[in-house]
Motif scaffolding. Structure first.
Motif, mmCIF file in Angstrom:
data_model
loop_
_atom_site.group_PDB
_atom_site.id
_atom_site.type_symbol
_atom_site.label_atom_id
_atom_site.label_comp_id
_atom_site.label_asym_id
_atom_site.label_seq_id
_atom_site.Cartn_x
_atom_site.Cartn_y
_atom_site.Cartn_z
ATOM 1 N N HIS A 100 0.855 -1.185 0.000
ATOM 2 C CA HIS A 100 0.000 0.000 0.000
ATOM 3 C C HIS A 100 0.892 1.237 0.000
ATOM 4 C CE1 HIS A 100 -3.644 -2.365 0.537
ATOM 5 N NE2 HIS A 100 -2.980 -3.090 1.415
ATOM 6 N N ASP A 101 0.319 2.393 0.130
ATOM 7 C CA ASP A 101 1.102 3.623 0.014
ATOM 8 C C ASP A 101 2.095 3.800 1.161
ATOM 9 O OD1 ASP A 101 -0.017 4.325 -2.394
ATOM 10 O OD2 ASP A 101 -1.582 5.564 -1.506
ATOM 11 N N ASP A 102 1.879 3.116 2.273
ATOM 12 C CA ASP A 102 2.815 3.169 3.399
ATOM 13 C C ASP A 102 4.024 2.295 3.088
ATOM 14 O OD1 ASP A 102 4.159 3.275 5.787
ATOM 15 O OD2 ASP A 102 2.782 1.934 6.843
ATOM 16 N N THR A 103 5.046 2.886 2.504
ATOM 17 C CA THR A 103 6.209 2.097 2.062
ATOM 18 C C THR A 103 7.041 1.565 3.218
ATOM 19 O OG1 THR A 103 7.548 4.110 1.864
ATOM 20 C CG2 THR A 103 6.377 3.374 -0.112
ATOM 21 N N GLN A 104 6.795 2.034 4.433
ATOM 22 C CA GLN A 104 7.566 1.544 5.578
ATOM 23 C C GLN A 104 7.344 0.051 5.801
ATOM 24 O OE1 GLN A 104 9.833 3.489 7.145
ATOM 25 N NE2 GLN A 104 9.236 5.000 5.599
ATOM 26 N N SER A 105 6.182 -0.452 5.376
ATOM 27 C CA SER A 105 5.871 -1.865 5.610
ATOM 28 C C SER A 105 6.307 -2.757 4.448
ATOM 29 C CB SER A 105 4.361 -2.025 5.839
ATOM 30 O OG SER A 105 3.630 -1.612 4.691
ATOM 31 N N TRP A 106 6.901 -2.171 3.414
ATOM 32 C CA TRP A 106 7.312 -2.963 2.260
ATOM 33 C C TRP A 106 8.576 -3.759 2.570
ATOM 34 C CZ3 TRP A 106 6.818 0.088 -2.962
ATOM 35 C CH2 TRP A 106 5.509 0.587 -3.079
ATOM 36 N N PRO A 107 8.774 -4.886 1.898
ATOM 37 C CA PRO A 107 10.026 -5.638 2.083
ATOM 38 C C PRO A 107 11.241 -4.796 1.691
ATOM 39 C CG PRO A 107 8.387 -6.946 0.896
ATOM 40 C CD PRO A 107 7.848 -5.562 0.972
ATOM 41 N N SER A 108 12.295 -4.911 2.443
ATOM 42 C CA SER A 108 13.533 -4.204 2.115
ATOM 43 C C SER A 108 14.443 -5.041 1.224
ATOM 44 C CB SER A 108 14.280 -3.815 3.397
ATOM 45 O OG SER A 108 14.512 -4.953 4.203
ATOM 46 N N SER A 109 14.122 -6.308 1.062
ATOM 47 C CA SER A 109 14.867 -7.212 0.181
ATOM 48 C C SER A 109 13.882 -7.845 -0.787
ATOM 49 C CB SER A 109 15.570 -8.301 0.988
ATOM 50 O OG SER A 109 16.566 -7.746 1.805
ATOM 51 N N PRO A 110 14.343 -8.110 -2.010
ATOM 52 C CA PRO A 110 15.685 -7.983 -2.557
ATOM 53 C C PRO A 110 16.049 -6.528 -2.847
ATOM 54 C CG PRO A 110 14.156 -8.611 -4.266
ATOM 55 C CD PRO A 110 13.378 -8.635 -2.996
ATOM 56 N N PRO A 111 17.321 -6.265 -3.136
ATOM 57 C CA PRO A 111 17.742 -4.899 -3.450
ATOM 58 C C PRO A 111 16.961 -4.343 -4.636
ATOM 59 C CG PRO A 111 19.643 -6.319 -3.098
ATOM 60 C CD PRO A 111 18.445 -7.217 -3.108
ATOM 61 N N GLY A 112 16.541 -3.108 -4.512
ATOM 62 C CA GLY A 112 15.816 -2.453 -5.583
ATOM 63 C C GLY A 112 14.320 -2.717 -5.582
ATOM 64 N N PHE A 113 13.840 -3.546 -4.659
ATOM 65 C CA PHE A 113 12.412 -3.874 -4.660
ATOM 66 C C PHE A 113 11.563 -2.633 -4.417
ATOM 67 C CE2 PHE A 113 8.419 -4.997 -2.666
ATOM 68 C CZ PHE A 113 7.951 -6.021 -3.463
ATOM 69 N N LYS A 114 11.876 -1.887 -3.368
ATOM 70 C CA LYS A 114 11.054 -0.725 -3.022
ATOM 71 C C LYS A 114 11.053 0.305 -4.151
ATOM 72 C CE LYS A 114 11.043 -0.689 2.036
ATOM 73 N NZ LYS A 114 11.325 0.122 3.243
ATOM 74 N N GLU A 115 12.218 0.607 -4.681
ATOM 75 C CA GLU A 115 12.311 1.625 -5.719
ATOM 76 C C GLU A 115 11.541 1.190 -6.975
ATOM 77 O OE1 GLU A 115 15.716 1.879 -2.938
ATOM 78 O OE2 GLU A 115 14.800 0.261 -4.103
ATOM 79 N N THR A 116 11.715 -0.078 -7.355
ATOM 80 C CA THR A 116 11.050 -0.580 -8.560
ATOM 81 C C THR A 116 9.539 -0.576 -8.402
ATOM 82 O OG1 THR A 116 12.934 -1.956 -9.188
ATOM 83 C CG2 THR A 116 10.773 -2.597 -10.054
ATOM 84 N N MET A 117 9.065 -1.073 -7.272
ATOM 85 C CA MET A 117 7.610 -1.187 -7.092
ATOM 86 C C MET A 117 6.961 0.176 -6.867
ATOM 87 S SD MET A 117 7.135 -4.255 -7.791
ATOM 88 C CE MET A 117 5.372 -4.347 -7.466
ATOM 89 N N HIS A 118 7.683 1.112 -6.274
ATOM 90 C CA HIS A 118 7.151 2.474 -6.141
ATOM 91 C C HIS A 118 6.967 3.103 -7.526
ATOM 92 C CE1 HIS A 118 6.467 6.455 -4.415
ATOM 93 N NE2 HIS A 118 7.319 6.918 -5.297
ATOM 94 N N GLU A 119 7.963 2.933 -8.387
ATOM 95 C CA GLU A 119 7.880 3.476 -9.744
ATOM 96 C C GLU A 119 6.770 2.789 -10.535
ATOM 97 O OE1 GLU A 119 10.804 3.889 -13.685
ATOM 98 O OE2 GLU A 119 11.645 3.271 -11.743
ATOM 99 N N TYR A 120 6.680 1.480 -10.398
ATOM 100 C CA TYR A 120 5.669 0.713 -11.125
ATOM 101 C C TYR A 120 4.257 1.112 -10.689
ATOM 102 C CZ TYR A 120 2.820 -3.343 -12.428
ATOM 103 O OH TYR A 120 1.830 -4.151 -12.912
ATOM 104 N N ARG A 121 4.031 1.219 -9.395
ATOM 105 C CA ARG A 121 2.699 1.559 -8.897
ATOM 106 C C ARG A 121 2.271 2.956 -9.351
ATOM 107 N NH1 ARG A 121 0.066 0.007 -4.390
ATOM 108 N NH2 ARG A 121 0.534 1.991 -3.352
ATOM 109 N N ALA A 122 3.215 3.878 -9.439
ATOM 110 C CA ALA A 122 2.880 5.219 -9.932
ATOM 111 C C ALA A 122 2.401 5.154 -11.384
ATOM 112 C CB ALA A 122 4.087 6.145 -9.803
ATOM 113 N N GLU A 123 3.056 4.326 -12.188
ATOM 114 C CA GLU A 123 2.639 4.163 -13.585
ATOM 115 C C GLU A 123 1.280 3.481 -13.675
ATOM 116 O OE1 GLU A 123 4.009 5.180 -16.391
ATOM 117 O OE2 GLU A 123 5.794 6.077 -15.505
ATOM 118 N N LEU A 124 1.060 2.480 -12.833
ATOM 119 C CA LEU A 124 -0.215 1.756 -12.857
ATOM 120 C C LEU A 124 -1.371 2.652 -12.438
ATOM 121 C CD1 LEU A 124 -1.050 -1.306 -13.376
ATOM 122 C CD2 LEU A 124 1.363 -0.731 -13.494
#
Length: 311
Positions: A100-124
């Protein structure tokens, strides 16, 4: 029959009318369609596939000790003892987590997961809003009408969640489902499904049809709230996922839903009576959470306002 495939890049060109007609057909006659050339960069989609597949590898051991695996093992063991093993009808062969929009609860692994999924969700989210605008136009509504309903005319943020799923290889697909048949509760669902492994099916005309894997496509389906807003013209479709014996299916579904505080009511003129005149989406979700895999019509009845007493 195959689920409609629509070239979304033609929406803004000379073929707009034809493309709008294809979207209308997908909404009215299927509840499902696939978008290609939707504007989300292929490079980003490749990163989403990579980080989501890697995230499952980190969770795989936990799934092997999960309740679905233990239940299936117990059924197989009972069969070995000569006992009857009835298929399980209240459990899914699925590993999931939510973003959800609260990125604090997102997995920190694998590397790049948070950045990739944040960018993807914005596009979606942008893509979902463009799809809703096409629905507005096809329904004869002012542009932005569906979004306004979902946000309380801008007073609230829509609920935008992403479900990252994997359906691991299942040794006995005859005894368990991948995901039980259901309709989705919310608004517009955008699915980036596995482009190699099938299993997703939609119910059309009493027949279960495969939603064919297609590279870099986004599958769109309409939820219960679109059915209400369209006064039944766009009905949410029943769908399910079959387990696969020798394949691990990846699925990334994003849900553009109303805010829990949003009031939902039919926006398209009709005979009336089939859908509630007005209700709060959060109240609908309370009902849906208890009856997700059951018929949707009683859910609509449950949130109808009590009939006014007559003098």
């Amino acid at each position: 029959m195959v689920v409609p495939v629509i070239d979304f890049s033609k929406l803004d060109g000379a073929e707009r009318a034809e493309t709008m007609a294809q979207i209308a057909d997908g909404c009215e006659n299927w509840g499902f369609f696939q978008l290609v050339n939707h504007g989300i960069p292929t490079e980003l989609l490749e990163r989403v596939k990579k980080v989501c597949s890697e995230s499952y590898r980190l969770r795989e051991a936990a799934f092997r000790s999960s309740e679905p695996v233990r239940t299936l093992e117990a059924l197989v063991e009972a069969e070995r003892r000569g006992e009857a093993a009835a298929p399980v009808d209240d459990m899914d062969w699925e590993d999931i987590f939510y973003l959800h929009d609260d990125t604090q609860s997102w997995p920190s692994s694998p590397p790049g997961f948070k950045e990739t999924m944040h960018e993807y969700r914005a596009e979606l989210k942008k893509l979902a809003e463009r799809v809703m605008e096409a629905m507005d136009d096809n329904l004869g509504l002012e542009t932005g009408r569906i979004k306004a309903a979902f946000t309380g005319h801008g007073r609230h943020a829509p609920c935008f969640g992403t479900k990252v799923s994997h359906y691991p290889p299942c040794p006995r697909p005859d005894l368990v489902t991948g995901l039980r048949a259901h309709t989705d509760a919310g608004g517009v669902i955008l699915l980036f499904q596995d482009d190699k492994v099938g299993g997703l099916e939609v119910l059309k005309g009493g027949e279960w049809l495969s939603v064919q894997p297609l590279a870099d496509a986004i599958v769109v389906n309409t939820g219960d709230q679109i059915e209400v807003l369209s006064n039944g013209r766009y009905r949410s479709a029943w769908h399910r996922v079959l387990p696969m014996r020798d394949a691990n299916r990846r699925s990334v579904a994003s849900f553009y839903n109303p805010a829990f505080e949003a009031a939902i009511s039919p926006a398209v003129a009709g005979a009336g009576g089939e859908y509630p005149e007005s209700y709060v989406f959060g109240d609908y979700m309370d009902v849906y959470s208890k009856h997700k895999f059951e018929a949707k019509e009683p859910r609509f009845e449950a949130v109808k306002a009590p009939a006014k007493a007559t003098a």
